[in-house]
Design a protein around this motif. Structure first.
Motif, PDB file in Angstrom:
ATOM      1  N   PHE A   3       0.835  -1.189   0.000  1.00 39.14           N
ATOM      2  CA  PHE A   3       0.000   0.000   0.000  1.00 39.14           C
ATOM      3  C   PHE A   3       0.871   1.241   0.000  1.00 39.14           C
ATOM      4  O   PHE A   3       1.983   1.225   0.528  1.00 39.14           O
ATOM      5  N   MET A   4       0.348   2.294  -0.572  1.00 35.90           N
ATOM      6  CA  MET A   4       0.988   3.590  -0.498  1.00 35.90           C
ATOM      7  C   MET A   4       0.034   4.528   0.217  1.00 35.90           C
ATOM      8  O   MET A   4      -1.147   4.593  -0.122  1.00 35.90           O
ATOM      9  N   GLY A  54       4.220  14.057   0.753  1.00 32.85           N
ATOM     10  CA  GLY A  54       5.081  12.934   1.085  1.00 32.85           C
ATOM     11  C   GLY A  54       4.331  11.632   0.906  1.00 32.85           C
ATOM     12  O   GLY A  54       3.151  11.617   0.542  1.00 32.85           O
ATOM     13  N   TYR A  55       5.033  10.525   1.172  1.00 34.61           N
ATOM     14  CA  TYR A  55       4.429   9.214   0.991  1.00 34.61           C
ATOM     15  C   TYR A  55       5.061   8.194   1.926  1.00 34.61           C
ATOM     16  O   TYR A  55       6.169   8.395   2.438  1.00 34.61           O
ATOM     17  N   TRP A  56       4.328   7.117   2.148  1.00 34.74           N
ATOM     18  CA  TRP A  56       4.819   5.941   2.849  1.00 34.74           C
ATOM     19  C   TRP A  56       4.504   4.740   1.965  1.00 34.74           C
ATOM     20  O   TRP A  56       3.392   4.618   1.467  1.00 34.74           O
ATOM     21  N   LEU A  57       5.452   3.840   1.785  1.00 32.75           N
ATOM     22  CA  LEU A  57       5.236   2.597   1.041  1.00 32.75           C
ATOM     23  C   LEU A  57       5.327   1.462   2.054  1.00 32.75           C
ATOM     24  O   LEU A  57       6.364   1.284   2.708  1.00 32.75           O
ATOM     25  N   LEU A  58       4.215   0.726   2.212  1.00 37.04           N
ATOM     26  CA  LEU A  58       4.101  -0.286   3.255  1.00 37.04           C
ATOM     27  C   LEU A  58       3.733  -1.646   2.688  1.00 37.04           C
ATOM     28  O   LEU A  58       3.006  -1.736   1.702  1.00 37.04           O
ATOM     29  N   ASP A  59       4.211  -2.680   3.346  1.00 39.58           N
ATOM     30  CA  ASP A  59       3.744  -4.035   3.094  1.00 39.58           C
ATOM     31  C   ASP A  59       2.900  -4.376   4.318  1.00 39.58           C
ATOM     32  O   ASP A  59       3.416  -4.416   5.437  1.00 39.58           O
ATOM     33  N   ALA A  60       1.605  -4.566   4.135  1.00 39.15           N
ATOM     34  CA  ALA A  60       0.684  -4.726   5.258  1.00 39.15           C
ATOM     35  C   ALA A  60      -0.305  -5.850   4.982  1.00 39.15           C
ATOM     36  O   ALA A  60      -0.565  -6.183   3.830  1.00 39.15           O
ATOM     37  N   ILE A  93      -1.164  -1.129  -4.166  1.00 41.12           N
ATOM     38  CA  ILE A  93      -0.266  -1.099  -5.317  1.00 41.12           C
ATOM     39  C   ILE A  93      -0.496  -2.346  -6.171  1.00 41.12           C
ATOM     40  O   ILE A  93      -0.598  -3.459  -5.651  1.00 41.12           O
ATOM     41  N   PHE A  94      -0.580  -2.142  -7.479  1.00 40.22           N
ATOM     42  CA  PHE A  94      -0.679  -3.269  -8.405  1.00 40.22           C
ATOM     43  C   PHE A  94       0.602  -4.087  -8.331  1.00 40.22           C
ATOM     44  O   PHE A  94       1.697  -3.546  -8.224  1.00 40.22           O
ATOM     45  N   THR A  95       0.457  -5.393  -8.441  1.00 42.52           N
ATOM     46  CA  THR A  95       1.607  -6.275  -8.512  1.00 42.52           C
ATOM     47  C   THR A  95       1.572  -6.997  -9.853  1.00 42.52           C
ATOM     48  O   THR A  95       0.570  -6.937 -10.570  1.00 42.52           O
TER      49      THR A  95
END
Length: 125
Positions: free
Chosen positions: A3-4, A83-89, A115-117
């Motif tokens: 997720f962003m 700004g942004y945060w890129l997370l694996d959740a 986020i698309f994978t």
């Protein structure tokens, strides 16, 4: 799932004129730093960054097959990312819970997007 979280500061919303030399309050930056330091307790934090003011950027817009570039302080937008945060959740709901803890200013907005994978684009057979 990745997720962003995208920060849209109130100062950039609604077509307001923003001082080209704007920078966030240092005390607010300290609060945000503490929030950021705690994020890895809930998720795998892949990346996070604040963005320089819009006055130092550029915007490339496309219309009728042509690109138009607008530089720096002349950029006008209804909303600008701060700004942004890129997370694996594990889920969007978990990210939403954390976003609600953010020391945001009144009027700030955090948008959360999955986020698309590659798997999202895989051809199903």
């Amino acid at each position: 799932m990745k997720f962003m979280m995208l920060m849209i500061p109130a100062i950039y919303q609604g077509g307001k004129k923003v001082d080209p030399g704007f920078s966030p309050d240092p005390k607010k930056m300290e609060e945000m730093g503490r929030f950021n330091d705690n994020l890895p307790k809930g998720f795998k934090l892949e990346s996070l960054n604040g963005l320089h003011p819009v006055a130092t950027g550029a915007r490339v817009a496309f219309k009728n097959g042509k690109a138009t570039v607008t530089d720096g302080p002349y950029i006008e937008a209804k909303e600008v990312l701060g700004g942004y945060w890129l997370l694996d959740a594990p889920s969007k709901e978990e990210v939403v819970k954390w976003a609600q803890r953010c020391p945001a200013d009144p009027g700030d907005v955090i948008e959360i997007r999955q986020i698309f994978t590659e798997a999202d684009f895989a051809v199903k057979r």
